[in-house]
Write a protein that holds these residues in place. Structure first.
Motif, PDB file in Angstrom:
ATOM      1  N   PRO A  23       0.668  -1.254  -0.032  1.00  0.00           N
ATOM      2  CA  PRO A  23      -0.089   0.042  -0.112  1.00  0.00           C
ATOM      3  C   PRO A  23       0.716   1.282  -0.148  1.00  0.00           C
ATOM      4  N   ASN A  24       2.216   0.961   0.373  1.00  0.00           N
ATOM      5  CA  ASN A  24       2.915   2.437   0.284  1.00  0.00           C
ATOM      6  C   ASN A  24       3.920   2.513  -1.019  1.00  0.00           C
ATOM      7  N   TYR A  25       3.747   1.798  -1.972  1.00  0.00           N
ATOM      8  CA  TYR A  25       4.713   1.878  -3.087  1.00  0.00           C
ATOM      9  C   TYR A  25       4.194   1.224  -4.274  1.00  0.00           C
ATOM     10  N   SER A  26       4.160   1.925  -5.433  1.00  0.00           N
ATOM     11  CA  SER A  26       3.520   1.419  -6.598  1.00  0.00           C
ATOM     12  C   SER A  26       4.619   0.895  -7.485  1.00  0.00           C
ATOM     13  N   THR A  27       4.412  -0.005  -8.299  1.00  0.00           N
ATOM     14  CA  THR A  27       5.272  -0.551  -9.154  1.00  0.00           C
ATOM     15  C   THR A  27       4.917  -0.011 -10.550  1.00  0.00           C
ATOM     16  N   LEU A  28       3.767   0.672 -10.734  1.00  0.00           N
ATOM     17  CA  LEU A  28       3.078   1.005 -11.843  1.00  0.00           C
ATOM     18  C   LEU A  28       3.081   2.722 -11.877  1.00  0.00           C
ATOM     19  N   ALA A  29       2.909   3.349 -13.016  1.00  0.00           N
ATOM     20  CA  ALA A  29       2.730   4.757 -13.294  1.00  0.00           C
ATOM     21  C   ALA A  29       1.778   4.756 -14.324  1.00  0.00           C
ATOM     22  N   ALA A  30       0.621   5.687 -14.203  1.00  0.00           N
ATOM     23  CA  ALA A  30       0.055   5.549 -15.347  1.00  0.00           C
ATOM     24  C   ALA A  30       0.250   7.298 -15.939  1.00  0.00           C
ATOM     25  N   VAL A  31       0.272   7.312 -17.178  1.00  0.00           N
ATOM     26  CA  VAL A  31       0.637   8.711 -17.838  1.00  0.00           C
ATOM     27  C   VAL A  31      -0.420   9.057 -18.801  1.00  0.00           C
ATOM     28  N   GLY A  32      -0.978  10.164 -18.984  1.00  0.00           N
ATOM     29  CA  GLY A  32      -1.794  10.629 -20.198  1.00  0.00           C
ATOM     30  C   GLY A  32      -0.987  11.555 -20.894  1.00  0.00           C
ATOM     31  N   MET A  33      -1.203  11.466 -22.373  1.00  0.00           N
ATOM     32  CA  MET A  33      -0.528  12.446 -23.053  1.00  0.00           C
ATOM     33  C   MET A  33      -1.220  13.459 -24.155  1.00  0.00           C
ATOM     34  N   TRP A  34      -0.674  14.508 -24.279  1.00  0.00           N
ATOM     35  CA  TRP A  34      -1.028  15.507 -25.094  1.00  0.00           C
ATOM     36  C   TRP A  34      -0.706  14.693 -26.744  1.00  0.00           C
ATOM     37  N   THR A  35      -1.201  15.678 -27.520  1.00  0.00           N
ATOM     38  CA  THR A  35      -0.784  15.408 -29.145  1.00  0.00           C
ATOM     39  C   THR A  35      -1.074  13.913 -29.423  1.00  0.00           C
ATOM     40  N   ASP A  36      -0.508  12.939 -29.117  1.00  0.00           N
ATOM     41  CA  ASP A  36      -0.991  11.433 -29.529  1.00  0.00           C
ATOM     42  C   ASP A  36      -2.366  11.056 -28.815  1.00  0.00           C
ATOM     43  N   ILE A  37      -2.722  11.710 -27.853  1.00  0.00           N
ATOM     44  CA  ILE A  37      -3.965  11.368 -27.073  1.00  0.00           C
ATOM     45  C   ILE A  37      -3.911  10.060 -26.493  1.00  0.00           C
ATOM     46  N   SER A  38      -2.931   9.645 -25.659  1.00  0.00           N
ATOM     47  CA  SER A  38      -2.829   8.054 -25.279  1.00  0.00           C
ATOM     48  C   SER A  38      -2.703   8.179 -23.967  1.00  0.00           C
ATOM     49  N   VAL A  39      -2.824   6.972 -23.183  1.00  0.00           N
ATOM     50  CA  VAL A  39      -2.418   6.827 -21.758  1.00  0.00           C
ATOM     51  C   VAL A  39      -1.358   5.564 -21.869  1.00  0.00           C
ATOM     52  N   ARG A  40      -0.274   5.723 -21.029  1.00  0.00           N
ATOM     53  CA  ARG A  40       0.883   4.925 -20.927  1.00  0.00           C
ATOM     54  C   ARG A  40       1.112   4.348 -19.768  1.00  0.00           C
ATOM     55  N   ILE A  41       1.480   3.134 -19.552  1.00  0.00           N
ATOM     56  CA  ILE A  41       1.800   2.596 -18.263  1.00  0.00           C
ATOM     57  C   ILE A  41       3.341   2.412 -18.331  1.00  0.00           C
ATOM     58  N   PHE A  42       3.707   2.787 -17.223  1.00  0.00           N
ATOM     59  CA  PHE A  42       5.370   2.746 -16.916  1.00  0.00           C
ATOM     60  C   PHE A  42       5.715   2.023 -15.746  1.00  0.00           C
ATOM     61  N   SER A  43       6.712   1.195 -16.001  1.00  0.00           N
ATOM     62  CA  SER A  43       7.113   0.510 -14.502  1.00  0.00           C
ATOM     63  C   SER A  43       7.939   1.593 -13.662  1.00  0.00           C
ATOM     64  N   LEU A  44       7.711   1.369 -12.468  1.00  0.00           N
ATOM     65  CA  LEU A  44       8.531   2.062 -11.477  1.00  0.00           C
ATOM     66  C   LEU A  44       9.506   0.927 -10.587  1.00  0.00           C
ATOM     67  N   PRO A  45      10.588   1.403 -10.454  1.00  0.00           N
ATOM     68  CA  PRO A  45      11.133   2.743 -10.478  1.00  0.00           C
ATOM     69  C   PRO A  45      11.941   3.055 -11.747  1.00  0.00           C
ATOM     70  N   SER A  46      11.780   2.035 -12.964  1.00  0.00           N
ATOM     71  CA  SER A  46      12.954   2.198 -14.164  1.00  0.00           C
ATOM     72  C   SER A  46      12.333   3.092 -15.125  1.00  0.00           C
ATOM     73  N   LEU A  47      10.870   3.464 -14.773  1.00  0.00           N
ATOM     74  CA  LEU A  47      10.359   4.258 -15.902  1.00  0.00           C
ATOM     75  C   LEU A  47      10.237   3.519 -17.403  1.00  0.00           C
ATOM     76  N   GLU A  48      10.291   2.365 -17.442  1.00  0.00           N
ATOM     77  CA  GLU A  48      10.148   1.470 -18.666  1.00  0.00           C
ATOM     78  C   GLU A  48       8.817   1.414 -19.268  1.00  0.00           C
ATOM     79  N   LEU A  49       8.568   1.758 -20.263  1.00  0.00           N
ATOM     80  CA  LEU A  49       7.014   1.784 -21.056  1.00  0.00           C
ATOM     81  C   LEU A  49       6.583   0.438 -21.115  1.00  0.00           C
ATOM     82  N   LEU A  50       5.547   0.081 -20.383  1.00  0.00           N
ATOM     83  CA  LEU A  50       4.933  -1.356 -20.506  1.00  0.00           C
ATOM     84  C   LEU A  50       3.847  -1.408 -21.568  1.00  0.00           C
ATOM     85  N   ALA A  51       3.112  -0.195 -21.590  1.00  0.00           N
ATOM     86  CA  ALA A  51       1.904  -0.622 -22.371  1.00  0.00           C
ATOM     87  C   ALA A  51       1.446   1.025 -22.747  1.00  0.00           C
ATOM     88  N   LYS A  52       0.882   0.917 -24.092  1.00  0.00           N
ATOM     89  CA  LYS A  52       0.403   2.117 -24.471  1.00  0.00           C
ATOM     90  C   LYS A  52      -1.088   2.072 -25.180  1.00  0.00           C
TER      91      LYS A  52
END
Lengths: 1089, 101
Positions: A544-573
Motif C-alpha cells: 500500500p505504500n509503493y507503486s510499481t506502476l505509473a499511469a501517464v496521459g499524453m497530449w498530442t497523440d492522445i494516449s495513456v501509457r503505463i510505465f514501470s517504477l522505478p525504471s520508468l520503462e514503457l509497459l503499455a500504451k
C-alpha cells in the motif's frame, strides 16, 4: 414523447409473494428461496444471517413456488408455475453455479374458465405427481414416472367449482388431495379425493367435513405419524383425520399465511391480516391427536408467507409492509411479545399513488410513494443518486486543488485542509474548538499554486509546486529537503503517494523521485515524445505504500501509457482516439480487480482492466459522465474504496459484484474533492463547488435511496403543494373497537421537510378520499388543495354521492373554503384551464370557480360529458382530455371554449380495463390495464374519414407483468440539457409489487438500434427454466395475445453490461458495431434511472 | 407456555449464531445478490421433458373409458354370444315413430 418506448425498472419488485426452505444449492446447505412476483431470490442460511446468493428474473408472474425432493436425489428441485400457464423444474448445478432446467411445459387448456381464487399448484409429498388447479372444474395432474421423470399431463374433472384451497394429504397409499370449497349457498366444506393415475380419475377419499367455519380459507396437511388436515377458519380451527376430530375457537381474525415449524407437524406459525403472529400446537400422545392450542406470539408485518428457517429464526415475507427476519424468544419482552425483529427488507408495494417532487430544489426528481397497506402503510421517499449532507461551508472563489493532511502518519484524523489557488496556497486547520481556521505549514510554499500534496512516510509532508518539490516535517512543519525543477522548466503536473513522487515538466520530461527520511532522491528521468497531461501512482498492488506502476496521459497523440517504477520503462500504451486530451488518470482496485480509469476533457470516462504484473490494459469501456473535464479521486466510505469523479455532473464510481457502477451525486457541479476525516467531521468529504468550499458526509453508496415514513395507516392518494411546502394525503385507518372493525378516512397535511402530520380533516362516515390535487383557479392566485370523495355505502353497488372539497393552507392548517356535492364518486380531479375537471362515475364534469356576492367562492358546474362506464383516470393537455375507463379503454375528449362544451373526438374500441393513463405527447397516449399490459394509442387527426378520425389507433403493445397504479411525468435523475439522455422524455410508473419503472420515449433511430440489440440479446441471454422472452413480453388478455411492438425491454437490454467480454464481443460483431460504442450507448441508458 | 415455545428445530446450530439484531432504524442488509443471466444451453430441458397436456378432450376420454368399461364385462360374461344378439329390435320402435310423423 413518441411511440417508440423503452421500459426499464428503476426499483425491482419488493413484494414477497412466496417463500420456501430446503437444500437447493447443496445437500448440506439450507436455502431460503423467495419469490417477488417476477423474480426469485436464492439465499443461504449462514451463522451471520441470510446471505443473498442470486437474483433470478423469471419470464412470468410466479403463481406457485415449491421445493421438492425427487426419489434418489441428494438435493431439492424447484418447481415454478407462472400465471400464464407455464411451468418449469429447476435444479442447481453446484459445479457451474447455474440453474439447469429439468423439465418445463405449458399447462394451459384451450377452453376453461380461469379460477377466481388464484391458481393452486402442489406436489405430492411422496413425489408421485404434481397437481394444478388452474381452471374451474378441472384438476390437472403431471405424473412422475418411477425414475422421477415427468410424463404427459392430463385433466380430471373436479365437481367443486368454487375451490378455496387444495393440499395433498401425507401418508396415503394413493396420492390424495383434500379440497376446501364453497357451495352455491356459500357454505364451506372439505372433502378428499384419491387420484387414480391409471384411470385418470378421482375416487372418493377417506375424509369429508361439511358446513365448516364460514371463513375457512386455509388447509394445512399434517405429516405422518399424525396425518390428517388442519382447516383454518376465521373463528375456529379444526383438525380432522380418519380417527380424530378436534376444534378450538379463536379470536376472530383472517389468517393469511402459515409456516410449519417442526418436521413432524406439531407446531405451525399463523399470520393474520392485522400482522399478529400465533403459534398453533397440535398436542398428541402416542401418535394420537389429543387437542389444539393456540398462543399469541406478537406482531410482525402483515405476512403473505412464513418460512421457519433454523434455530428459532423465521422469515416473514410481506406484500403490505417490509419483509422481516424475526427471532422467536423463549421469554416475552416488556410488551409481552416473543418476537424480536432481526432484520427488515424494504418493500415499497403496493404503490397505490405517488408524486414526483424536487424537495431539495436541485433539479432532480424524488418520488414520494403511498406504500404498504393497513397498519403497515407508509410514505417512501425514493431518490436516485448519492446525497451529500452538508455540515459546513465557506465562500471561497477560484479553488484549483484540495488535499487533506494528517499531522502525523499515525493520526487517525486529518488536521489540515490544503486549498490551492492560482497564485497561492492556503492551509486550513481544525482548531481546539473543532472549528476550521486559517493556519500555516511553515515549510510549504504559500505563494504558489500547489499541484499536489500528500502525507509521506517518516512523519513528513510533500508539496509540489511549479518550481519544486518540498519535503516538510509534519511535526516541526519545517522544510527538510527540496528538489528544484531544472531552470527553464516548470512542473506542470505531479502526483505522489507516501513514498514516491512522479512529476512532469514542460518538454515531456517525466521525473521520478523517492521519499527518504528527510531526503528526496531523484531516481529516474525520461523524456517522452509529447507533453504530459496527467499522471498517477496510486498503489494498487500488494504494497500500500509503493507503486510499481505509473499511469501517464499524453497530449498530442492522445494516449495513456503505463510505465514501470522505478525504471520508468514503457509497459503499455493505449491510444484513446479522438482529439480530446486525457485530464485525469487513476490506478485503483475494486473487489480485487485492478482498473485504470482515465477521463477526457469532454466528460467521458474510459476504464480498462489492468494487469498489475505486466501493465497491460484490456476490456476498454467508455461512458459519458458529464460534459466538462473530470477530476478523479479515491475516498473510503464504510471501509470500501470508491472513486469520486468531480465534474459538472459529479459521480461516484464503485463496484458491485465485480461490475463498475456509476451513481450520480446530488450536487450540481464539483470542481475538486478530497476526503476529510476529522474529529468534528468524521468520514466527510471536502468539496469545492461554484465559489464555495463545503464539508459534508456522504450517503451509503448505492443507486436508489429509500427513506421510510411510517404512517400506521393506509395512504391512498398524495400530492405536493409548492407554495405551502406541504404534502396532502387521503388516508384510511382501520380501528378495532370492542366487537367490530371500522374504517376512518382522513385528509391529512404533512410538512414536506419533516413529514409530520400538521393538520387533519376527518371525512364523514363511509366517505372515502378518491382523488387529490393542488391547483389554482383563474382570477385567484391562491393555491388550493382539492379533494374528491365518495360515500361508499354497503348497500350500493356504485357510490351515488360524493363531494369535492376545496382547502387552503393557512397557518399550517387545512381550511375548508368550499364544498360541492356530486352525484357519484370523484375518481379523478385535474386543474384545467383555470377550472376544475372532475371525473364523477360515468361523467366528466367541468366546474368554474365563481365569486359570490358576499366575496366567498363556490364551484359551479359548467359543462360535462357522459358516456363512460366509470371514468377512473383523467389526464389533460391544453384543451384535450384523455379518459381511462373502467372497461372501455382510452377515449379522447376536447373542451370547446366558445360553446362551453366537452365533446368526444376519438376512442379506442378495445375493451381494456384500465389501471392508469398518461399523455405522452399531443398525439400519443399511454395506458396500463389490469392484465399487466402497457399499450399506446395514437390520435389519427389526418385520417381521411370521420370513422378513422374517431378511432384511437393502437400503436404499441407490451406485457409489463406488473399492475401499474399511476404514471407521472418526471425523471429520477438530474437532467443536463446538453447530455444525450437529457433529451429523452420519461414517464415514471409505480406498481402493486413495489416496482418503480421508467418509460422513455426514444428517437426512432435509437429505437431501431436497440431493437436490433434486443433481438441479439434474446439469442444469448436465455430465459430461466426455458421460458421464452418473446412470449413473456407479448401483449396478453382474455381476448388476444399478440407480439410486443413499439416497446423495448430495457431490463434485458441493460443486462448486456452483465455479460462476459466474449459474449459482448459476439453481440457487437453480429450487430457490426464497435463494442466500445455499444457499451457506451447501453451505459447511457442506465443513466435514465 | 414455556414448553410450547421451547425446543425450536435446529438443522445446523451455527445458523444465525452470529447474527445480532440490526438497530431498528437500519433498513436492510446492504448486500445485493448478483442478477442471474444464463447464457448456457441447459436452460432447455431434455426433449422428453417438455410437458404438455394430453390432447384428448376430458369428456371424450370419459366416453371412451366408459365404453371400454361396458365393452369389457360383456366379453368376459358371454364368450360365445352370436353377433345378432347385439342387434336388438329397437328399430321397429323407430320405424313406428317414423310412421306416426
Amino acid at each position: 414523447m413518441s411511440v417508440w418506448n423503452y421500459v426499464v425498472t428503476a426499483q425491482k419488485p419488493t413484494n414477497v409473494t412466496h417463500s420456501c426452505v430446503g437444500n437447493f444449492t447443496s445437500p448440506q446447505e439450507l436455502n431460503l428461496i423467495i419469490a417477488k412476483c417476477t423474480r426469485i431470490e436464492i439465499h443461504l442460511l449462514t451463522p451471520h444471517g441470510l446471505q443473498p446468493m442470486l437474483d433470478v428474473p423469471i419470464y412470468g408472474r410466479i403463481a406457485t413456488l415449491e421445493l421438492f425432493r425427487p426419489h434418489g436425489e441428494p438435493q431439492d428441485f424447484l418447481f415454478i408455475a407462472t400465471e400464464r400457464y407455464k411451468f418449469c423444474v429447476l435444479q442447481w448445478d453446484a459445479e457451474t453455479s447455474e440453474l439447469i432446467t429439468r423439465a418445463m411445459g405449458d399447462v394451459s387448456d384451450r377452453i376453461g374458465r380461469p379460477t377466481d381464487n388464484g391458481q393452486i399448484g402442489l406436489i405430492d409429498p411422496d413425489c408421485r405427481l404434481i397437481g394444478l388447479h388452474l381452471y374451474d372444474g378441472l384438476f390437472k395432474v403431471i405424473p412422475f414416472d418411477n425414475k422421477g421423470q415427468l410424463k404427459e399431463a392430463f385433466n380430471i374433472r373436479l365437481e367443486e367449482l368454487q375451490v378455496l384451497d387444495i393440499k395433498f394429504l401425507y401418508g396415503c397409499l394413493k396420492p390424495t388431495i383434500v379440497v376446501l370449497y364453497q357451495d352455491n349457498k356459500d357454505a364451506r366444506h372439505a372433502k378428499t379425493y384419491e387420484i387414480a393415475l391409471k384411470d385418470k380419475d378421482f375416487v372418493e377419499g377417506p375424509l369429508s367435513h361439511t358446513n365448516l367455519d364460514n371463513g375457512a380459507g386455509i388447509l394445512i396437511p399434517v405429516p405422518m405419524p399424525l396425518g390428517g388436515v388442519i382447516i383454518i377458519g376465521e373463528e375456529t380451527i379444526v383438525y380432522c383425520s380418519v380417527s380424530a376430530f378436534k376444534a378450538i375457537p379463536i379470536r376472530p381474525s383472517i389468517t393469511r399465511a402459515y409456516g410449519r415449524v417442526d418436521a413432524d407437524g406439531s407446531r405451525y406459525l399463523l399470520g393474520d391480516n392485522a400482522g399478529l403472529l400465533h403459534l398453533l400446537v397440535i398436542t398428541h400422545e402416542r401418535e394420537r391427536v389429543t387437542g389444539l392450542k393456540i398462543e399469541h406470539l406478537g406482531e410482525t408485518s402483515v405476512a403473505s408467507t412464513i418460512s421457519y428457517l433454523d434455530n428459532a429464526v423465521v422469515y416473514i415475507g410481506s406484500s403490505y409492509g417490509d419483509s422481516q427476519l424475526i427471532k422467536l424468544n423463549l421469554q416475552p419482552d416488556a410488551k409481552g411479545s416473543y418476537i424480536e425483529v432481526l432484520e427488515k427488507y424494504v418493500n415499497l408495494g403496493p404503490i397505490v399513488d405517488f408524486c414526483v417532487v424536487d424537495l431539495e430544489r436541485q433539479g432532480q426528481g424524488q418520488v414520494v410513494t403511498c406504500s404498504g397497506a393497513y397498519k403497515d402503510g407508509s410514505l417512501r421517499i425514493v431518490r436516485n443518486g448519492i446525497g451529500i449532507n452538508e455540515q459546513a461551508s465557506v465562500e471561497l472563489q477560484g479553488i484549483k486543488g484540495l488535499w487533506s493532511l494528517r499531522s502525523s502518519t499515525n493520526d487517525p484524523y486529518d488536521t489540515f485542509l490544503v486549498v490551492s489557488f492560482i497564485n497561492e496556497t492556503r492551509v486550513l486547520a481544525m482548531n481546539m474548538d473543532d472549528e476550521l481556521e486559517e493556519s500555516e505549514i511553515e515549510g510549504f510554499c504559500a505563494e504558489a499554486q500547489t499541484l499536489f500534496c500528500q502525507n509521506a512516510i517518516h512523519d513528513q509532508l510533500v508539496q509540489v509546486t511549479a518550481n519544486s518539490v518540498r519535503l516538510v516535517s509534519s511535526t516541526t512543519r519545517e522544510l527538510l529537503h527540496e528538489w528544484n525543477a531544472p531552470s527553464g522548466y516548470s512542473v506542470n503536473v505531479a502526483t505522489a503517494n507516501v513514498s514516491q513522487v512522479l512529476l512532469a515538466t514542460g518538454g515531456g520530461h517525466l521525473v521520478y523521485l523517492e521519499i527518504g527520511n528527510g531526503k528526496l532522491a531523484e531516481v529516474k528521468h525520461v523524456q517522452l515524445d509529447y507533453e504530459i497531461s496527467c499522471l498517477d501512482i496510486n498503489p494498487s498492488g500488494e504494497n500500500p505504500n509503493y507503486s510499481t506502476l505509473a499511469a501517464v496521459g499524453m497530449w498530442t497523440d492522445i494516449s495513456v501509457r503505463i510505465f514501470s517504477l522505478p525504471s520508468l520503462e514503457l509497459l503499455a500504451k493505449e491510444n484513446l482516439g479522438g482529439e480530446i486530451i486525457p485530464r485525469s488518470v487513476l490506478l485503483c482496485t475494486f473487489e480485487g480487480v485492478s482498473y485504470l480509469l482515465c477521463t477526457l476533457g469532454d466528460g467521458h470516462l474510459l476504464n480498462f482492466l489492468l494487469n498489475l504484473s505486466t501493465g497491460e490494459l484490456s476490456n476498454r469501456k467508455k461512458v459519458s459522465l458529464g460534459t466538462q473535464p473530470i477530476m478523479l479521486r479515491t475516498f473510503s466510505s464504510k471501509d470500501t474504496t470508491h472513486v469520486f469523479a468531480a465534474s459538472d455532473r459529479p459521480t461516484v464510481i464503485y463496484s458491485s459484484n465485480k461490475k463498475l457502477l456509476y451513481s450520480n451525486v446530488n450536487l450540481k457541479e464539483v470542481s475538486h474533492m478530497c476526503p476529510f476525516n476529522s474529529a468534528a467531521f468524521p468520514d466527510s468529504l471536502a468539496i469545492a463547488k461554484e465559489g464555495e468550499l463545503s464539508i459534508g458526509t456522504i450517503d451509503d453508496i448505492q443507486k436508489l435511496h429509500i427513506r421510510t415514513i411510517p404512517l400506521g395507516e393506509h395512504a391512498r392518494r398524495i400530492c405536493h403543494q409548492e407554495q405551502s411546502r406541504t404534502f396532502a394525503i387521503c388516508s384510511l385507518k382501520n380501528c378495532q373497537t370492542s366487537n367490530e372493525e371500522t374504517e376512518m378516512h382522513f385528509v391529512r397535511l404533512l410538512d414536506d421537510q419533516t413529514f409530520e402530520f400538521i393538520s387533519t380533516y376527518p371525512l364523514d362516515t363511509y366517505e372515502y378520499g378518491c382523488s387529490i390535487i393542488s391547483c389554482s383557479f383563474s382570477d385567484d392566485n391562491n393555491a388550493y388543495y382539492c379533494v374528491g370523495t365518495a360515500y361508499v355505502l354497503p348497500e350500493e353497488n356504485e357510490p351515488s354521492k360524493g363531494r369535492i372539497l376545496v382547502f387552503v393552507v393557512e397557518d399550517g392548517k387545512l381550511q375548508l373554503i368550499a364544498e360541492k356535492e356530486t352525484k357519484g364518486a370523484v375518481y379523478s380531479l385535474n386543474a384545467f384551464n383555470g377550472k376544475l375537471l372532475a371525473a364523477i362515475n360515468q361523467k366528466i364534469q367541468l366546474y368554474k370557480w365563481m365569486l359570490r356576492e358576499d366575496g366567498s367562492r363556490e364551484l359551479q358546474a359548467e359543462c360535462g360529458h357522459h358516456g363512460h362506464i366509470l371514468a377512473l383516470y383523467v389526464q389533460t393537455r391544453g384543451d384535450f382530455i384523455v379518459v381511462g375507463d373502467l372497461m372501455k379503454s382510452i377515449s379522447l375528449l376536447l373542451y370547446k371554449h366558445e360553446e362551453g362544451a366537452i365533446e368526444e373526438l376519438a376512442r379506442d374500441y378495445n375493451a381494456n380495463w384500465m389501471s392508469a393513463v398518461e399523455i405522452l405527447d399531443d398525439d400519443v397516449f399511454l395506458g396500463a390495464e389490469n392484465n399487466y399490459n402497457l399499450f399506446t394509442v395514437r390520435k389519427n387527426s389526418d385520417a381521411a374519414t370521420d370513422e378513422e378520425r374517431g378511432r384511437l389507433e393502437v400503436v404499441g403493445e407490451y406485457h409489463l407483468g406488473e399492475f401499474v397504479n399511476r404514471f407521472r411525468h418526471g425523471s429520477l435523475v438530474m437532467r443536463l440539457p446538453d447530455s444525450e439522455a437529457g433529451h429523452i422524455p420519461t414517464v415514471i410508473f409505480g406498481t402493486i409489487n413495489g416496482v418503480i419503472g421508467v418509460v422513455a420515449s426514444l428517437p426512432h433511430d435509437q429505437y431501431v438500434f436497440l431493437e436490433k440489440l434486443q433481438a441479439n440479446l434474446v439469442k444469448v441471454i436465455k430465459g430461466v427454466g426455458g421460458l421464452s422472452h418473446e412470449q413473456w413480453r407479448s401483449f396478453n388478455n382474455e381476448k388476444k395475445t399478440v407480439d410486443a411492438r413499439n416497446f423495448l425491454d430495457g431490463d434485458l437490454i441493460e443486462s448486456f453490461l452483465d455479460l462476459s467480454r466474449s459474449r459482448m464481443d459476439e453481440i457487437a460483431s453480429s450487430m457490426a458495431v464497435p463494442l466500445e460504442e455499444l457499451c457506451k450507448r447501453v451505459e447511457e441508458l442506465t443513466r435514465l434511472h | 407456555m414455556g414448553s410450547l415455545l421451547d425446543d425450536w428445530p435446529s438443522y445446523d446450530p451455527h445458523n444465525f449464531s452470529q447474527l445480532r439484531p440490526a438497530d431498528s432504524s437500519a433498513q436492510s442488509s446492504k448486500l445485493t445478490p448478483v442478477t442471474y443471466r444464463p447464457t448456457h444451453n441447459k436452460t432447455l430441458p431434455p426433449p422428453d421433458q417438455v410437458i404438455s397436456t394430453e390432447a384428448r378432450n376430458i369428456l371424450l376420454r370419459h366416453f371412451y373409458q366408459k365404453s371400454e368399461e361396458k365393452f369389457r364385462p360383456k366379453r368376459a360374461a358371454s364368450d360365445h354370444l352370436t353377433p345378432e344378439h347385439s342387434c336388438k329390435q329397437p328399430r321397429y320402435a323407430y320405424a313406428d315413430e317414423a310412421d306416426v310423423f
